[in-house]
Design a protein around this motif. Structure first.
Motif, short mmCIF file in Angstrom:
data_model
loop_
_atom_site.label_atom_id
_atom_site.label_comp_id
_atom_site.label_asym_id
_atom_site.label_seq_id
_atom_site.Cartn_x
_atom_site.Cartn_y
_atom_site.Cartn_z
N GLN A 61 0.85 -1.22 -0.13
CA GLN A 61 0.10 -0.07 0.01
C GLN A 61 0.88 1.16 -0.10
O GLN A 61 0.53 2.34 -0.79
N VAL A 62 1.76 1.41 0.84
CA VAL A 62 2.74 2.53 0.70
C VAL A 62 3.44 2.77 -0.55
O VAL A 62 3.70 3.85 -1.02
N ILE A 63 3.79 1.60 -0.90
CA ILE A 63 4.58 1.82 -2.53
C ILE A 63 3.47 2.12 -3.48
O ILE A 63 3.76 3.23 -4.31
N ILE A 64 2.36 1.67 -3.34
CA ILE A 64 1.23 2.25 -4.39
C ILE A 64 0.99 3.82 -3.99
O ILE A 64 0.94 4.60 -5.10
N GLU A 65 0.86 3.93 -2.89
CA GLU A 65 0.67 5.55 -2.40
C GLU A 65 1.77 6.49 -2.99
O GLU A 65 1.70 7.42 -3.62
N THR A 66 2.92 5.86 -2.78
CA THR A 66 4.07 6.78 -3.09
C THR A 66 4.25 6.90 -4.84
O THR A 66 4.58 7.99 -5.07
N LEU A 67 4.12 5.92 -5.52
CA LEU A 67 4.00 5.92 -6.81
C LEU A 67 2.94 6.68 -7.63
O LEU A 67 3.07 7.33 -8.51
N THR A 68 1.63 6.49 -6.98
CA THR A 68 0.56 7.22 -7.38
C THR A 68 0.92 8.75 -7.22
O THR A 68 0.53 9.58 -8.01
N LEU A 69 1.55 9.21 -6.01
CA LEU A 69 1.86 10.78 -5.90
C LEU A 69 3.07 11.04 -6.74
O LEU A 69 3.18 12.18 -7.54
N ALA A 70 4.03 10.17 -6.95
CA ALA A 70 5.12 10.52 -7.60
C ALA A 70 4.87 10.79 -9.14
O ALA A 70 5.50 11.53 -9.75
N PHE A 71 4.05 9.97 -9.61
CA PHE A 71 3.78 9.98 -11.27
C PHE A 71 2.34 10.70 -11.48
O PHE A 71 1.97 10.72 -12.65
N ALA A 72 1.98 11.59 -10.56
CA ALA A 72 0.74 12.43 -10.90
C ALA A 72 0.79 13.17 -11.94
O ALA A 72 -0.33 13.63 -12.54
N ARG A 73 2.10 13.63 -12.29
CA ARG A 73 1.92 14.70 -13.71
C ARG A 73 3.17 14.03 -14.48
O ARG A 73 3.51 14.75 -15.52
N ASP A 74 3.19 12.92 -14.40
CA ASP A 74 4.32 12.11 -15.45
C ASP A 74 3.40 12.20 -16.78
O ASP A 74 2.55 11.53 -16.82
N PRO A 75 4.27 12.52 -18.05
CA PRO A 75 3.59 12.67 -19.10
C PRO A 75 3.23 11.23 -19.73
O PRO A 75 2.09 10.97 -20.09
N ILE A 76 3.60 9.97 -19.50
CA ILE A 76 3.45 9.05 -19.66
C ILE A 76 2.27 8.33 -18.89
O ILE A 76 1.11 7.90 -19.60
N ILE A 77 2.17 8.41 -17.64
CA ILE A 77 1.09 8.19 -16.93
C ILE A 77 0.02 8.53 -17.03
O ILE A 77 -0.99 8.31 -17.13
N ARG A 78 0.01 10.06 -17.01
CA ARG A 78 -1.08 10.97 -17.31
C ARG A 78 -1.71 10.97 -18.85
O ARG A 78 -2.85 11.20 -19.15
N PHE A 79 -0.62 10.37 -19.69
CA PHE A 79 -1.38 10.16 -20.98
C PHE A 79 -2.21 8.88 -21.13
O PHE A 79 -3.51 8.75 -21.53
N GLN A 80 -2.01 7.91 -20.24
CA GLN A 80 -2.77 6.54 -19.92
C GLN A 80 -4.03 6.98 -19.23
O GLN A 80 -4.91 6.47 -19.45
N PHE A 81 -3.88 7.71 -18.09
CA PHE A 81 -5.01 7.92 -17.06
C PHE A 81 -5.28 9.39 -17.21
O PHE A 81 -4.47 10.27 -16.19
N GLN A 82 -6.17 9.97 -17.90
CA GLN A 82 -6.22 11.39 -18.06
C GLN A 82 -7.17 12.05 -17.16
O GLN A 82 -6.90 13.41 -17.05
N SER A 83 -8.01 11.52 -16.41
CA SER A 83 -8.95 12.16 -15.74
C SER A 83 -8.58 12.14 -14.39
O SER A 83 -8.04 11.34 -13.66
N ASP A 84 -8.48 13.48 -13.77
CA ASP A 84 -7.96 13.77 -12.64
C ASP A 84 -8.88 12.99 -11.33
O ASP A 84 -8.46 12.58 -10.43
N GLU A 85 -10.15 12.66 -11.84
CA GLU A 85 -11.24 12.26 -11.06
C GLU A 85 -10.90 10.73 -10.88
O GLU A 85 -11.16 10.07 -9.70
N THR A 86 -10.67 9.95 -12.00
CA THR A 86 -10.50 8.51 -11.77
C THR A 86 -8.92 8.08 -11.63
O THR A 86 -8.69 6.88 -11.37
N TYR A 87 -7.90 9.20 -11.65
CA TYR A 87 -6.41 8.80 -11.57
C TYR A 87 -6.15 7.92 -10.27
O TYR A 87 -5.41 6.86 -10.64
N PRO A 88 -6.68 8.37 -9.10
CA PRO A 88 -6.04 7.47 -8.02
C PRO A 88 -6.49 6.02 -8.13
O PRO A 88 -5.61 5.13 -7.88
N ALA A 89 -7.59 5.64 -8.47
CA ALA A 89 -8.10 4.14 -8.55
C ALA A 89 -7.61 3.61 -9.78
O ALA A 89 -6.79 2.43 -9.39
#
Length: 193
Positions: free
Chosen positions: A11-39
């Motif tokens: 869980q701590v690693i998932i939370e860390t990566l979710t925060l770390a990649f919140a503005r990453d171009p590749i990850i945000r290309f894949q997951f474009q909605s701020d609303e659904t990004y965390p899940a």
């Protein structure tokens, strides 16, 4: 302190990566909605934690994590990795997200070296811990191992600023491509020493 991850670090690693990649171009290309990004990110990063805990290497620091695949690919085997993806990630993604991931994966596969190498799939640091040496601490154990094994290390990034960061550790740009309707992706290789 840098240490190997355990199952109870999931869980701590998932939370860390979710925060770390919140503005990453590749990850945000894949997951474009701020609303659904965390899940969506939790399913995505959870998959990579699950398959690399036993099939690769995961290192954890206060505020950061690094997930690696060994030479020859994940030790669990392609069928197990793809099965986990189908069971745990695909149901969490919509059609567009799956298509964007497939487009990215095509570019990644094309730039990935065919020679045996360590693959740094994810290195993330929580925003408040960036530029404090966490990423360096997470990189050094595996770079030293790759040197002992005389193996190269490969990674990809969608953040142009990361190229200079990784160059300090001996990585060279070997590829640059743009995902259709998406970000530019750079392939970086640290040659065997």
């Amino acid at each position: 302190m840098i240490r190997r991850a355990r199952a109870d670090d999931r869980q701590v690693i998932i939370e860390t990566l979710t925060l770390a990649f919140a503005r990453d171009p590749i990850i945000r290309f894949q997951f474009q909605s701020d609303e659904t990004y965390p899940a969506r990110a939790a399913a995505f990063f959870g998959h990579y934690f699950d398959v690399r805990l036993e099939g690769g290497e995961i290192f954890l620091a206060d505020g950061g994590a690094a997930l690696w695949n060994p030479p020859g690919g994940n030790r669990l085997g392609l069928d197990a990795v793809e099965g986990d993806w189908e069971r745990n990630v695909v149901p969490a993604l919509d059609t567009g997200e799956r298509a964007r991931y497939a487009a990215f994966k095509t570019e990644l596969d094309a730039m990935t070296p065919t020679e045996p190498h360590w693959y740094l799939g994810l290195l993330g640091t929580r925003p408040e811990r960036q530029r404090t040496g966490v990423a360096r601490g997470l990189l050094e154990p595996m770079l030293a191992r790759a040197d002992r094994e005389s193996l190269p290390v490969f990674l990809e990034t969608g953040a142009k600023g990361n190229i200079d960061f990784y160059a300090r550790f001996g990585f060279e740009q070997i590829a640059e491509d743009t995902v259709p309707n998406g970000p530019t992706v750079w392939g970086l290789l640290r040659r065997a020493r």
